[in-house]
Design a protein around this motif. Structure first.
Motif, mmCIF file in Angstrom:
data_model
loop_
_atom_site.group_PDB
_atom_site.id
_atom_site.type_symbol
_atom_site.label_atom_id
_atom_site.label_comp_id
_atom_site.label_asym_id
_atom_site.label_seq_id
_atom_site.Cartn_x
_atom_site.Cartn_y
_atom_site.Cartn_z
ATOM 1 N N HIS A 69 16.467 -30.292 22.723
ATOM 2 C CA HIS A 69 17.149 -29.879 23.953
ATOM 3 C C HIS A 69 16.367 -30.270 25.205
ATOM 4 O O HIS A 69 16.918 -30.241 26.298
ATOM 5 C CB HIS A 69 17.422 -28.373 23.941
ATOM 6 C CG HIS A 69 18.515 -28.007 22.990
ATOM 7 N ND1 HIS A 69 19.827 -28.305 23.211
ATOM 8 C CD2 HIS A 69 18.469 -27.388 21.784
ATOM 9 C CE1 HIS A 69 20.562 -27.877 22.209
ATOM 10 N NE2 HIS A 69 19.769 -27.317 21.319
ATOM 11 N N ARG A 123 22.035 -30.881 12.907
ATOM 12 C CA ARG A 123 22.479 -30.220 11.676
ATOM 13 C C ARG A 123 22.759 -31.269 10.583
ATOM 14 O O ARG A 123 22.344 -31.112 9.440
ATOM 15 C CB ARG A 123 23.723 -29.372 11.953
ATOM 16 C CG ARG A 123 24.165 -28.516 10.793
ATOM 17 C CD ARG A 123 25.340 -27.595 11.138
ATOM 18 N NE ARG A 123 26.515 -28.323 11.603
ATOM 19 C CZ ARG A 123 26.926 -28.404 12.886
ATOM 20 N NH1 ARG A 123 26.262 -27.756 13.828
ATOM 21 N NH2 ARG A 123 27.996 -29.083 13.223
ATOM 22 N N GLU A 125 26.166 -29.550 22.417
ATOM 23 C CA GLU A 125 26.956 -29.483 21.185
ATOM 24 C C GLU A 125 26.734 -30.729 20.329
ATOM 25 O O GLU A 125 26.605 -30.638 19.106
ATOM 26 C CB GLU A 125 28.450 -29.373 21.501
ATOM 27 C CG GLU A 125 28.891 -28.047 22.064
ATOM 28 C CD GLU A 125 30.361 -28.090 22.470
ATOM 29 O OE1 GLU A 125 31.061 -27.130 22.115
ATOM 30 O OE2 GLU A 125 30.784 -29.058 23.123
ATOM 31 N N ASP A 150 23.288 -30.559 18.743
ATOM 32 C CA ASP A 150 23.263 -29.552 17.680
ATOM 33 C C ASP A 150 23.940 -30.073 16.417
ATOM 34 O O ASP A 150 23.437 -29.905 15.307
ATOM 35 C CB ASP A 150 23.932 -28.260 18.136
ATOM 36 C CG ASP A 150 23.103 -27.475 19.133
ATOM 37 O OD1 ASP A 150 21.878 -27.716 19.219
ATOM 38 O OD2 ASP A 150 23.677 -26.617 19.831
#
Length: 98
Positions: A84, A56, A49, A52
């Motif tokens: 990842h 972003r 999370e 990500d």
């Protein structure tokens, strides 16, 4: 004439290295600011999370076409660091001196 050519070649190489260093500094600054500004929120997320969200935000800031501060090289560095496949998102180490 060859001394002039050699000097131009050396200056071009130095310019490229300085630009790469600047891109690393920009990417590190992004990570430091994100950790300083959002540290508590980031601590509440799991690794995927966190990556990500940071990816972003990096895209929003550095995307060459739509970013608020377009910088494709810094974005590429951050995409690699925040992929990842990596175990963690850390401050990006500068390359060792040659």
């Amino acid at each position: 004439m060859s001394a002039h050519t050699n000097m131009n070649t050396a200056l071009l190489a130095l310019t490229a290295k300085l630009q790469s260093l600047n891109d690393l500094v920009t990417a590190n600054q992004f990570m430091v600011e994100a950790l300083a500004d959002q540290g508590d929120a980031l601590k509440q997320m799991d690794g995927a999370e966190t990556k990500d969200m940071l990816r972003r935000q990096a895209r929003e800031k550095f995307h060459p076409d739509t970013g608020t501060l377009p910088n494709a090289a810094a974005l590429a560095i951050l995409e690699g660091v925040l992929s990842h496949q990596r175990d963690s998102a850390e401050i990006i180490p500068f390359p060792p001196r040659a």
